[in-house]
Motif scaffolding. Structure first.
Motif, PDB file in Angstrom:
ATOM      1  N   THR A 112     -23.867 -17.587 -19.623  1.00 58.90           N
ATOM      2  CA  THR A 112     -23.509 -18.618 -18.647  1.00 58.90           C
ATOM      3  C   THR A 112     -23.560 -18.069 -17.226  1.00 58.90           C
ATOM      4  O   THR A 112     -24.033 -18.732 -16.302  1.00 58.90           O
ATOM      5  CB  THR A 112     -22.119 -19.199 -18.975  1.00 58.90           C
TER       6      THR A 112
ATOM      7  N   LYS B 190     -20.013 -26.802 -22.540  1.00 64.18           N
ATOM      8  CA  LYS B 190     -18.663 -26.243 -22.628  1.00 64.18           C
ATOM      9  C   LYS B 190     -17.821 -26.583 -21.406  1.00 64.18           C
ATOM     10  O   LYS B 190     -16.636 -26.276 -21.365  1.00 64.18           O
ATOM     11  CB  LYS B 190     -18.750 -24.728 -22.743  1.00 64.18           C
TER      12      LYS B 190
ATOM     13  N   ASP C 184     -18.035 -25.219 -18.479  1.00 61.65           N
ATOM     14  CA  ASP C 184     -17.602 -24.026 -17.739  1.00 61.65           C
ATOM     15  C   ASP C 184     -18.540 -23.678 -16.584  1.00 61.65           C
ATOM     16  O   ASP C 184     -18.653 -22.539 -16.174  1.00 61.65           O
ATOM     17  CB  ASP C 184     -17.433 -22.822 -18.678  1.00 61.65           C
TER      18      ASP C 184
ATOM     19  N   ASP D  57     -27.691 -25.790 -22.293  1.00 64.27           N
ATOM     20  CA  ASP D  57     -26.766 -24.831 -22.902  1.00 64.27           C
ATOM     21  C   ASP D  57     -26.506 -25.251 -24.350  1.00 64.27           C
ATOM     22  O   ASP D  57     -26.653 -26.424 -24.690  1.00 64.27           O
ATOM     23  CB  ASP D  57     -25.454 -24.822 -22.092  1.00 64.27           C
TER      24      ASP D  57
HETATM   25 MG    MG Z   1     -21.466 -19.484 -22.085  1.00 65.01          MG
END
Ligand code: MG
Ligand code: ATP
Length: 505
Positions: free
Chosen positions: A61, A84, A86, A290
């Motif tokens: 990430t 996620k 994030d 992702d």
């Molecule tokens: Mg990640």
């Protein structure tokens, strides 16, 4: 020359570029960062797609964050599928901490904090720009594919779209298409069988069930107006930085069907809307997906073929797609073979299966006199990765272990207040906030039924005994008319109609 000097020369030659490039980090030899050798990726080859892989916590990430920052700075907009949740921290400046200063001293790259223009987007009711599409825009082909329909069922969906087309009834949301299905099996049964052939209620029953399944996965929020315009993903801010568009998908992690549908429709629409670019000096848009295994794991063979095709074709529109996943084996080989840039973070060797995957991964990389790839794959530190890209001539660059630079923006999420502040200032949030329910199939059919009921009542008053039975001669053979509809070129329309043309090849 000694080994280190050779290495510096090889990396600098291998990663030299005439045009603009972005720097991902510094090269590593025998575990040590080499200040004189930076890993540069030419902007020109960023539409050749890529993979970012590695075990959990190894730095994937952060690598996307670094990558996106560099793209934004180069005036290239980014679309991030944030499963996620994030990734939002990219909107705020980071903080220089000891471990960052140390990392940047080793790789000999100056460190600054910076923030980037961000739009937060959502498929559901979560705060942000609402992303929607109409059923009509999806077109019968894609709509059938997301429902996993067989050929017969897809044929019926094709008839439904055709019928709505012929009668100027827009299919905006799932309520519309459900209404049409009910209508053609009940009140409109004779009308349909006379004009389009007989439709089995078992088939429409299955289609209805699958639509309800999709609805329960949140499809009812996604289908409708105002549908999203692709141009809104291509924005550059007043300082020349590309917008980082973050689609927050935390609430559809457990709804793979909705996710893969949305992905494919978005890619198809981007493909359809963007002009052919040919040879460009930099991409128009870079997309990061992702947790990409979520799309591939549940995808049918047909869907996989579609993804493979669209990935192949979208390149010429100046769009680069980057898949992010833990294990590179999650990505089907047909897609993997098309990825130009590979950023492989550490893999873990717990089981025999893991070791086999590592061996396979290592075999997929160019050989290097400087590294034992399979050993290195398990020994890379956090925020380090094996990189190979395409140079400006399209030839793979030498494999290089890389210490990635650190993100300039915040390595953490935004607070609720910060998210609200971004959304309240966003023009796009306002533009797409309104839910429009203009007259569509649902309302039109309800009116038609009501009118028919009234007309019937009036007729019965005048001639109460006359029964209305369908003329059997008008009931044509269903397969014939279905086929005609499916292959009719005018019928395959709407922004996703393009898919049918592509996938017939
Ligand atoms: Mg990640
Ligand atoms: N380039 C980097 N610079 C500085 N620190 C880093 C870098 N990459 C990773 N780290 C550190 O490692 C941590 C984990 O990284 P990250 O969240 O990117 O892992 P991940 O591979 O995405 O994990 P997951 O699979 O769980 O999503 C970060 O919080 C950060 O502290």
């Amino acid at each position: 020359m000694n080994k280190k000097d050779n290495f510096i020369q090889d990396i600098n030659n291998g990663y030299a570029s005439k045009g603009d490039n972005i720097i991902l980090g510094g090269a590593l030899l025998d575990g040590e960062a080499i200040a004189e050798a930076h890993v540069k990726i030419p902007l020109k080859t960023l539409n050749r797609h890529g993979l970012i892989a590695g075990a959990t916590g190894t730095g994937k990430t952060k690598t996307i964050q670094v990558f996106s920052e560099q793209l934004s700075n180069a005036g290239i907009p980014v679309l991030m599928m944030d499963i996620k949740g994030d990734f939002s921290g990219i909107a705020k400046e980071g903080k220089e901490e000891g471990f960052i200063t140390e990392r940047h001293a080793k790789i000999n790259i100056p460190y600054n904090v910076a923030s980037f223009p961000v739009e937060l987007m959502s498929l559901s009711k979560q705060n942000g720009v609402r992303l929607r599409a109409t059923v009509s825009e999806f077109g019968p082909v894609l709509f059938s594919r997301i429902l996993d329909l067989n050929d017969t069922q897809a044929g019926v969906v094709a008839v439904i779209f055709k019928y709505c087309d012929d009668n100027n009834m827009p299919l905006l949301d799932l309520k519309d298409i459900k209404k049409v299905i009910n209508y053609i099996t009940e009140e409109g049964k004779n009308e349909i069988s006379a004009n389009y052939g007989k439709i089995s209620t078992a088939t429409t029953g299955t289609i209805l069930r699958k639509i309800i399944e999709l609805e329960q996965q949140g499809g009812d929020l996604f289908f409708g107006e105002l549908s999203f315009e692709i141009d809104d993903l291509m924005r550059i801010d007043e300082n020349g930085k590309g917008y980082v568009n973050i689609i927050r998908l935390t609430d559809i992690q457990d709804k793979p069907k909705l996710f893969s549908t949305f992905m494919l429709s978005l890619l198809a629409e981007i493909y359809q809307q963007m002009p052919e670019k040919g040879d460009v000096s930099q991409p128009e848009l870079v997309i990061f997906i992702d947790e990409a295994h979520l799309i591939f794991n549940e995808a049918s063979k047909a869907l996989l073929e579609q993804i493979e095709t669209i990935v192949k074709l979208i390149r010429s529109k100046g769009v680069g797609i980057y898949f992010v996943t833990q294990n590179p084996m999650d990505v089907p080989s047909g897609v993997l073979a098309q990825l130009g840039l590979k950023i492989q973070h550490a893999l873990r060797a717990f089981t025999a299966n893991d070791r086999q995957a590592i061996k396979k991964t290592a075999d997929n990389y160019p050989t290097s006199q400087y590294y034992k790839t399979d050993e290195l794959l398990t020994n890379l530190g956090i925020g380090e990765a094996l990189v190979t890209a395409l140079n400006e001539k399209g030839i793979p660059t030498p494999l290089v272990a890389t210490m990635m630079r650190a993100p300039m923006s915040r390595m953490d999420v935004l607070t609720t207040d910060e998210i609200e502040a971004i959304n309240s200032k966003s023009k796009l949030v306002k533009k797409y906030a309104e839910e429009i329910d203009r007259e569509s199939a649902y309302e039109i059919l309800n009116k038609k039924i009501a009118d028919a009921v009234q007309a019937n009542a009036e007729q019965e008053q005048q001639a109460p005994t006359k029964s209305s039975k369908a003329d059997p001669s008008t009931t044509s053979v269903v397969t014939k008319s279905v086929l005609k509809v499916v292959t009719s070129a005018t019928f395959i329309r709407g922004v996703f109609g393009v898919l049918s043309k592509i996938f017939k090849k």
